[in-house]
Design a protein around this motif. Structure first.
Motif, PDB file in Angstrom:
ATOM      1  N   GLY A  49      11.696  -1.191  -5.327  1.00  0.00           N
ATOM      2  CA  GLY A  49      11.880  -0.001  -4.501  1.00  0.00           C
ATOM      3  C   GLY A  49      10.680   0.240  -3.608  1.00  0.00           C
ATOM      4  N   ASN A  50       9.496  -0.005  -4.132  1.00  0.00           N
ATOM      5  CA  ASN A  50       8.279   0.139  -3.325  1.00  0.00           C
ATOM      6  C   ASN A  50       8.182  -0.959  -2.273  1.00  0.00           C
ATOM      7  OD1 ASN A  50       7.575   2.385  -4.801  1.00  0.00           O
ATOM      8  ND2 ASN A  50       6.291   1.253  -6.237  1.00  0.00           N
ATOM      9  N   ALA A  51       8.735  -2.130  -2.571  1.00  0.00           N
ATOM     10  CA  ALA A  51       8.758  -3.219  -1.587  1.00  0.00           C
ATOM     11  C   ALA A  51       9.555  -2.811  -0.356  1.00  0.00           C
ATOM     12  CB  ALA A  51       9.364  -4.476  -2.213  1.00  0.00           C
ATOM     13  N   SER A  52      10.695  -2.179  -0.561  1.00  0.00           N
ATOM     14  CA  SER A  52      11.537  -1.809   0.583  1.00  0.00           C
ATOM     15  C   SER A  52      10.904  -0.707   1.408  1.00  0.00           C
ATOM     16  CB  SER A  52      12.937  -1.404   0.108  1.00  0.00           C
ATOM     17  OG  SER A  52      12.907  -0.348  -0.830  1.00  0.00           O
ATOM     18  N   TYR A  53      10.178   0.221   0.781  1.00  0.00           N
ATOM     19  CA  TYR A  53       9.487   1.272   1.540  1.00  0.00           C
ATOM     20  C   TYR A  53       8.288   0.710   2.298  1.00  0.00           C
ATOM     21  CZ  TYR A  53      12.135   5.218  -0.316  1.00  0.00           C
ATOM     22  OH  TYR A  53      13.126   6.116  -0.601  1.00  0.00           O
ATOM     23  N   ALA A  54       7.589  -0.250   1.700  1.00  0.00           N
ATOM     24  CA  ALA A  54       6.466  -0.880   2.393  1.00  0.00           C
ATOM     25  C   ALA A  54       6.961  -1.662   3.609  1.00  0.00           C
ATOM     26  CB  ALA A  54       5.705  -1.802   1.438  1.00  0.00           C
ATOM     27  N   ALA A  55       8.091  -2.362   3.454  1.00  0.00           N
ATOM     28  CA  ALA A  55       8.680  -3.099   4.569  1.00  0.00           C
ATOM     29  C   ALA A  55       9.165  -2.146   5.653  1.00  0.00           C
ATOM     30  CB  ALA A  55       9.831  -3.964   4.066  1.00  0.00           C
TER      31      ALA A  55
END
Length: 580
Positions: A49-55
């Protein structure tokens, strides 16, 4: 060259430098391919979930696709919230997911999920790679759609395809087409709109994120027709509060001058916005709406004239056709009101206040004065968005990130990580409530691992403050058992992870804390204990809202008299905050 290596080669040509994700089974061929090159960096986060927000953050800031990745079913599903956020914010984002082998699908195999069905509402296109021969074409199509439509697309690499060899003709894949077109309404429609503008006496402009590439054109247009500019939350870093003729925000977290500019004008011109709060939009006024997406025109309120076009060129054309107005009483009055409102807000930022825990506005106000002119701010959903939008000016080259349309918590820290990796030379601040920070704090260690000097302000009031406001507006007595957030020392947590931090609770400590954060080469947390008694009101309170708020307070008083200690403590904090 296998399918995974081909994908990396295409992404490298498109300027992608980071992929955020969590490695695992079906994704292993891609991770292995990453080890064989140095153009794209794999950023290992603790949660997808944090990966998608960082992207999302990189897609929003770079004018290019952000990229995140996950393995099969469960891992892929963790991406959903951040991908929805990117979709709603109109940010180009590419999700790469694994999938179980084709021969095992449809048999309820371990971790099997119909990802195409699951992502159908999010993605404008899903490149399901079924053979190595089609891989290059469908993967480039996904990237092309994501970039040109500013949306989310997905590439699915199943475990039995990802490491298969591709045909020789894919050795040198071409670049993805990027549209650079001007979209203008017809001359007939422009003349009709200019006629309305020339006839109107009091004109208001509501500017949204669609004005990002048209700031100067809109400002010149507003000055020509003497129109005050109200902006949406997403457009706070386009129409900052230090610029004439901006008069602020409208909506639930807006101010009176911004609200009146929209509601009291004869003609409202909506520019690049799909503003959702219809209670804060006029019903009887004439309306011109300009938008690059025709489906957004008339989506919220009836429009007199709709203009399908990009804001930059449409506004420039309208300006040429519109008469220059001399009278500016409407604009002048609202600018004066906005100036008075800003003075009132500044009084709430008083660093000499002796209230403990302190007012949250002190933090936002001093940060606005201290942060660099090109700082990036990742703003959480909740009361931190109120303090940021009402007490900060996002002038110069400052940028804001958040979940402004999707309204999801847990965007602040991961968006800050993505932003800092993309712009290592710029200050990056995350402004988060304690409830939202708890959702993502495990990736603070990711910031430490990658040496990212992100600065995080945690508004620590030990409760879900915005939810409390929502309950009171609905006429309910807040349930403090449900709203309570049990916190530990976030500054100590930062140091345990290898970062740094400081805990503060008084206004006089804020300046030192911000300076320490600014000068730190490590990820830094300011654990700011703030009063839970701060009240936030919309710019215009309806009879119903006033009644519900009164009912809520009456219920709180009755519960306090009845011996409910938490209700009594809340009322006491609110009174202390008002009297300070």
């Amino acid at each position: 060259m296998n399918v995974s290596e081909l994908l990396l080669k295409i992404l490298e040509k498109e300027g992608v430098r980071h992929i955020f994700g969590v490695a695992g089974d079906a994704l292993n061929p891609l991770v292995s391919a990453l080890a064989g090159q140095d153009a794209i960096r794999w950023v290992r986060v603790k949660h997808e979930g944090n990966a998608s927000y960082a992207a999302y953050a990189q897609g929003a800031l770079n004018n290019n696709i952000g990229v995140c990745a996950s393995t099969v079913g469960p891992g892929a599903l963790h991406l959903v919230n951040g991908l929805y956020n990117a979709k709603r914010e109109r940010v180009p984002l590419l999700a790469i997911t694994g999938q179980i082998p084709a021969e095992k699908r449809g048999k309820n195999f371990f971790q099997e999920v119909d990802l195409q069905k699951m992502f159908d509402d999010i993605c404008a296109y899903q490149a399901i790679v079924r053979t190595p021969g089609e891989a290059g074409a469908v993967m480039r199509k996904a990237i092309r759609i994501a970039i040109n439509s500013k949306t989310v697309c997905r590439i699915e690499l199943s475990a039995d395809i990802a490491d298969e060899e591709v045909p020789d003709n894919e050795e040198n894949p071409g670049e993805v087409f990027r549209a650079k077109s001007t979209t203008l309404p017809s001359e007939e429609m422009l003349k009709k709109a200019a006629g309305l503008i020339n006839e109107a006496e009091n004109i208001g402009i509501l500017g949204g994120a669609g004005c990002r590439d048209a700031r100067e054109e809109v400002l010149e247009f507003a000055e020509r027709i003497k129109a005050p500019i109200t902006h949406t939350l997403r457009a706070s870093d386009i129409f900052d509060h230090d610029t004439d003729p901006v008069v602020g925000l409208t909506g639930l977290i807006g101010n009176n001058s911004g609200y009146r500019a929209v509601m009291d004008c004869d003609l409202l011109i909506m520019l690049g916005t799909n503003f959702p709060y219809t209670d804060y939009l006029p019903r009887k006024n004439k309306v011109i709406q300009v938008d690059i997406r025709p489906e957004s025109i008339g989506n919220r309120i009836p429009v007199t004239i709709g203009l399908h076009g990009d804001v930059k060129h449409t506004v420039a054309a309208l300006s040429e056709l519109s008469n220059k107005k001399d009278k500016s009483a409407f604009q002048d009055e609202l600018r004066k009101s906005f100036t008075e409102w800003k003075k009132e807000q500044a009084e709430k930022e008083d660093t000499e206040s002796d209230l403990e825990p302190m007012h949250p506005q002190v933090l936002a106000g001093l940060l606005s004065k201290s942060a660099s002119a090109d700082a990036i701010f990742a703003i959480e959903t909740g009361t931190s968005a109120i303090w940021s939008s009402n007490h900060m000016s996002f002038h110069s080259d400052r940028r804001i990130l958040g979940s402004f349309n999707h309204g999801s918590m847990a965007v602040g820290l991961p968006a800050a990580i993505g932003a800092q990796l993309a712009f290592p030379e710029r200050e990056v601040w995350a402004m988060a409530g304690d409830g939202a920070f708890h959702m993502t704090l495990h990736d603070f260690s990711t910031a430490v691992e990658y040496g990212l000097p992100v600065k995080i302000i945690v508004f620590n009031n030990s409760e879900l403050g915005f939810v409390k406001i929502e309950m009171e507006e609905a006429g309910l007595a807040p349930n403090f058992d449900a709203l309570q957030v049990n916190n530990f020392d976030f500054a100590q947590f930062a140091r345990v992870c290898g970062g740094d931090g400081i805990s503060i609770s008084r206004a006089e400590e804020v300046e030192t804390a911000i300076e320490k954060a600014k000068s730190s080469a490590k990820p830094f947390i300011i654990d700011a204990k703030v009063t839970k008694g701060e009240l936030s009101m919309p710019p215009e309170i309806s009879v119903g809202q006033a009644a519900n708020f009164g009912i809520s307070k009456a219920k709180e008083v009755l519960k306090a008299i009845g011996g409910n200690k938490k209700q009594w403590e809340n009322l006491k904090k609110e009174i202390e905050s008002l009297l300070d």
